[in-house]
Design a protein around this motif. Sequence first.
Motif, PDB file in Angstrom:
ATOM      1  N   VAL A 129       0.248  17.292  17.323  1.00 19.21           N
ATOM      2  CA  VAL A 129       1.202  16.337  17.903  1.00 19.21           C
ATOM      3  C   VAL A 129       2.313  16.064  16.901  1.00 19.21           C
ATOM      4  N   THR A 130       3.399  15.515  17.394  1.00 19.77           N
ATOM      5  CA  THR A 130       4.463  15.011  16.523  1.00 19.77           C
ATOM      6  C   THR A 130       4.704  13.544  16.885  1.00 19.77           C
ATOM      7  N   LEU A 131       5.253  12.787  15.939  1.00 15.62           N
ATOM      8  CA  LEU A 131       5.526  11.374  16.145  1.00 15.62           C
ATOM      9  C   LEU A 131       7.024  11.116  16.119  1.00 15.62           C
ATOM     10  N   GLU A 132       7.483  10.276  17.023  1.00 19.72           N
ATOM     11  CA  GLU A 132       8.881   9.884  17.089  1.00 19.72           C
ATOM     12  C   GLU A 132       8.975   8.368  16.986  1.00 19.72           C
ATOM     13  N   THR A 133      10.001   7.867  16.317  1.00 19.63           N
ATOM     14  CA  THR A 133      10.239   6.427  16.210  1.00 19.63           C
ATOM     15  C   THR A 133      11.434   6.044  17.066  1.00 19.63           C
ATOM     16  N   HIS A 134      11.257   5.006  17.893  1.00 21.60           N
ATOM     17  CA  HIS A 134      12.323   4.575  18.803  1.00 21.60           C
ATOM     18  C   HIS A 134      12.499   3.065  18.714  1.00 21.60           C
ATOM     19  N   LEU A 135      13.669   2.603  19.158  1.00 16.71           N
ATOM     20  CA  LEU A 135      13.936   1.174  19.242  1.00 16.71           C
ATOM     21  C   LEU A 135      13.312   0.607  20.505  1.00 16.71           C
ATOM     22  N   ASP A 136      12.953  -0.664  20.457  1.00 16.30           N
ATOM     23  CA  ASP A 136      12.325  -1.304  21.608  1.00 16.30           C
ATOM     24  C   ASP A 136      13.198  -1.242  22.855  1.00 16.30           C
ATOM     25  N   ASP A 137      14.505  -1.296  22.677  1.00 18.14           N
ATOM     26  CA  ASP A 137      15.405  -1.306  23.830  1.00 18.14           C
ATOM     27  C   ASP A 137      16.209  -0.018  23.973  1.00 18.14           C
ATOM     28  N   ASP A 138      15.743   1.049  23.311  1.00 19.88           N
ATOM     29  CA  ASP A 138      16.444   2.328  23.390  1.00 19.88           C
ATOM     30  C   ASP A 138      15.427   3.442  23.179  1.00 19.88           C
ATOM     31  N   HIS A 139      14.818   3.902  24.276  1.00 16.55           N
ATOM     32  CA  HIS A 139      13.721   4.869  24.161  1.00 16.55           C
ATOM     33  C   HIS A 139      13.642   5.738  25.407  1.00 16.55           C
ATOM     34  N   PRO A 140      13.022   6.899  25.316  1.00 19.11           N
ATOM     35  CA  PRO A 140      12.847   7.756  26.490  1.00 19.11           C
ATOM     36  C   PRO A 140      11.721   7.235  27.378  1.00 19.11           C
ATOM     37  N   GLU A 141      11.576   7.832  28.544  1.00 22.33           N
ATOM     38  CA  GLU A 141      10.461   7.493  29.425  1.00 22.33           C
ATOM     39  C   GLU A 141       9.159   7.979  28.785  1.00 22.33           C
ATOM     40  N   TYR A 142       8.113   7.195  28.907  1.00 21.15           N
ATOM     41  CA  TYR A 142       6.827   7.554  28.291  1.00 21.15           C
ATOM     42  C   TYR A 142       5.685   6.961  29.100  1.00 21.15           C
ATOM     43  N   GLU A 143       4.487   7.486  28.872  1.00 20.92           N
ATOM     44  CA  GLU A 143       3.268   6.956  29.474  1.00 20.92           C
ATOM     45  C   GLU A 143       2.463   6.221  28.413  1.00 20.92           C
ATOM     46  N   HIS A 179       0.845  -1.189   0.000  1.00 17.42           N
ATOM     47  CA  HIS A 179       0.000   0.000   0.000  1.00 17.42           C
ATOM     48  C   HIS A 179       0.882   1.241   0.000  1.00 17.42           C
ATOM     49  N   GLU A 180       0.281   2.336  -0.386  1.00 20.56           N
ATOM     50  CA  GLU A 180       1.006   3.594  -0.426  1.00 20.56           C
ATOM     51  C   GLU A 180       1.050   4.201   0.972  1.00 20.56           C
ATOM     52  N   LEU A 181       2.239   4.487   1.468  1.00 22.92           N
ATOM     53  CA  LEU A 181       2.361   5.085   2.784  1.00 22.92           C
ATOM     54  C   LEU A 181       1.744   6.472   2.787  1.00 22.92           C
ATOM     55  N   SER A 182       1.081   6.811   3.892  1.00 23.85           N
ATOM     56  CA  SER A 182       0.473   8.128   3.999  1.00 23.85           C
ATOM     57  C   SER A 182       1.544   9.150   4.356  1.00 23.85           C
ATOM     58  N   PRO A 183       1.266  10.437   4.157  1.00 23.98           N
ATOM     59  CA  PRO A 183       2.239  11.470   4.534  1.00 23.98           C
ATOM     60  C   PRO A 183       2.555  11.437   6.029  1.00 23.98           C
ATOM     61  N   ILE A 184       1.611  10.984   6.846  1.00 27.30           N
ATOM     62  CA  ILE A 184       1.810  10.962   8.292  1.00 27.30           C
ATOM     63  C   ILE A 184       2.828   9.900   8.689  1.00 27.30           C
ATOM     64  N   TYR A 185       2.711   8.715   8.071  1.00 30.79           N
ATOM     65  CA  TYR A 185       3.604   7.606   8.387  1.00 30.79           C
ATOM     66  C   TYR A 185       4.537   7.395   7.198  1.00 30.79           C
ATOM     67  N   GLU A 186       5.664   8.073   7.234  1.00 31.68           N
ATOM     68  CA  GLU A 186       6.568   8.083   6.085  1.00 31.68           C
ATOM     69  C   GLU A 186       7.248   6.736   5.871  1.00 31.68           C
ATOM     70  N   GLN A 187       7.413   5.961   6.941  1.00 36.32           N
ATOM     71  CA  GLN A 187       8.035   4.643   6.840  1.00 36.32           C
ATOM     72  C   GLN A 187       7.289   3.644   7.711  1.00 36.32           C
ATOM     73  N   GLN A 188       7.226   2.412   7.242  1.00 34.95           N
ATOM     74  CA  GLN A 188       6.640   1.352   8.044  1.00 34.95           C
ATOM     75  C   GLN A 188       7.598   0.987   9.176  1.00 34.95           C
ATOM     76  N   LEU A 189       7.047   0.743  10.351  1.00 39.51           N
ATOM     77  CA  LEU A 189       7.878   0.364  11.486  1.00 39.51           C
ATOM     78  C   LEU A 189       8.541  -0.984  11.258  1.00 39.51           C
ATOM     79  N   ARG A 190       9.804  -1.101  11.681  1.00 39.31           N
ATOM     80  CA  ARG A 190      10.461  -2.406  11.705  1.00 39.31           C
ATOM     81  C   ARG A 190       9.966  -3.178  12.925  1.00 39.31           C
ATOM     82  N   ASP A 191      10.294  -4.453  12.972  1.00 40.37           N
ATOM     83  CA  ASP A 191       9.805  -5.258  14.086  1.00 40.37           C
ATOM     84  C   ASP A 191      10.484  -4.931  15.407  1.00 40.37           C
ATOM     85  N   ASP A 192      11.556  -4.111  15.381  1.00 42.68           N
ATOM     86  CA  ASP A 192      12.218  -3.708  16.621  1.00 42.68           C
ATOM     87  C   ASP A 192      11.985  -2.232  16.932  1.00 42.68           C
ATOM     88  N   GLN A 193      10.917  -1.650  16.374  1.00 39.47           N
ATOM     89  CA  GLN A 193      10.634  -0.230  16.568  1.00 39.47           C
ATOM     90  C   GLN A 193       9.200  -0.017  17.050  1.00 39.47           C
TER      91      GLN A 193
END
Length: 412
Positions: free
Chosen positions: A123-137, A91-105
């Motif tokens: 809002v803004t979106l950030e992509t992080h690794l499963d084992d390398d990310h900031p604190e979040y709720e 499918h064509e990625l939307s402008p909001i989601y420029e890349q599909q997440l990898r299985d470790d993101q």
Amino acid sequence: MTRWHEPSCAAPNVFVKAGIPRCRVCNASVDLQAILDEQKTADATWSVPEDEKVGQMNLHWPACVPYTRESDSQPSPKNEATPDSHSPPPHELSPIYEQQLRDDQFRLLCLTAPESQDEPIHVTLETHLDDDHPEYETLSYAWGGEDDDSSRVRPVYVGKYWDVLLQTKNCWSLLQYLRPRRGIRLVWLDAICINQEDTSERQMQIVKMGTIYKQSSRVVVYLGSEIVSARSSDRQYPKRRGLHEAATSTAELGSKLSRALELRYFDRVWVIQELVLAPSALIAIDDIEFTAGAKTAIQLDDNGWDWKSTKAPWMKFLCSVASLQGETLFDVIETTMGSQASDPRDKLFGLLGLVPSSISADLIPDYSISMLHTHIGIFSYVLLTLKQSVVFMAAGGWRSAATVPSWVPGWD
């Protein structure tokens, strides 16, 4: 289209006038009505395939179950299918989601303090690794709210282009409630942090939801604008109480909790893992924010609170996943079968975060299969892989439809 700028606009400069985002560079503005009209005609992203006729199901899920064909007693070809055989077409990625997440993101959503509460939600979106990310709720809410209104009619603006992502009234109200008074707030919200139009990404992220909630600092429970009172003018911040005080303090606090437990929110199957797996919880009821941790359910039990008399008996495991470790997959399913989901397959898929990873790894959700296929798959897995004959206790028996084998579990 979610992007409303001129195609040539490479460096947008967005400002808000009369509640409408506009761009100083390309002079475009949001035509919200056109976007709403387009949404009304859009096809539903998800649909549940019809149950197949017995003997024509071509069973293949879960892959670890050794299905065979009666004609040749050979394993079903589906067990040897390529990994992407059930994947949707590209499918064509939307402008909001420029890349599909990898299985470790995974993605996080960033909210910033508005100048006034009347400002549009951005809002803004950030992509992080499963084992390398900031604190979040993490967040827990009912997509359609208490009136089950799942129509997407409220705009949330995303990223530097302020792309439009329509959400339900309750989801929009949740974001408005969460906006900080100052600074930023990082949260994980399934409706936005997962590209809901990307089937493969959604399936992959659902498998990880248990980990996402476990690694969060806490879960914020939002029961709806009717339950969460607006902050009074004489207070800067809400009152805070420990949830265990609902049974040990005043009758008023106890009635607040009893009333909340009657809400449709507690019928949702997804809230079970959301409230059990998070290390702590914040639950706003009226003008009070109740806090809960691993000892809260025990404290309430010790003070005479009867979870079995509520519609959420699983709340005895609140913020205490360790207490579930002695439960089998069958026990977890039986304990939660009173819960509901808009997609009935999620009554099973939505529990995978509560079972050991060795089991959830075998039961990766597959939204291409029917409800009957899902039930047969779970039954076969419990019986043949886990070697637990207790699953026969869930058989539909004489209550089963004429087109369904009597041994298939009646988990509807």
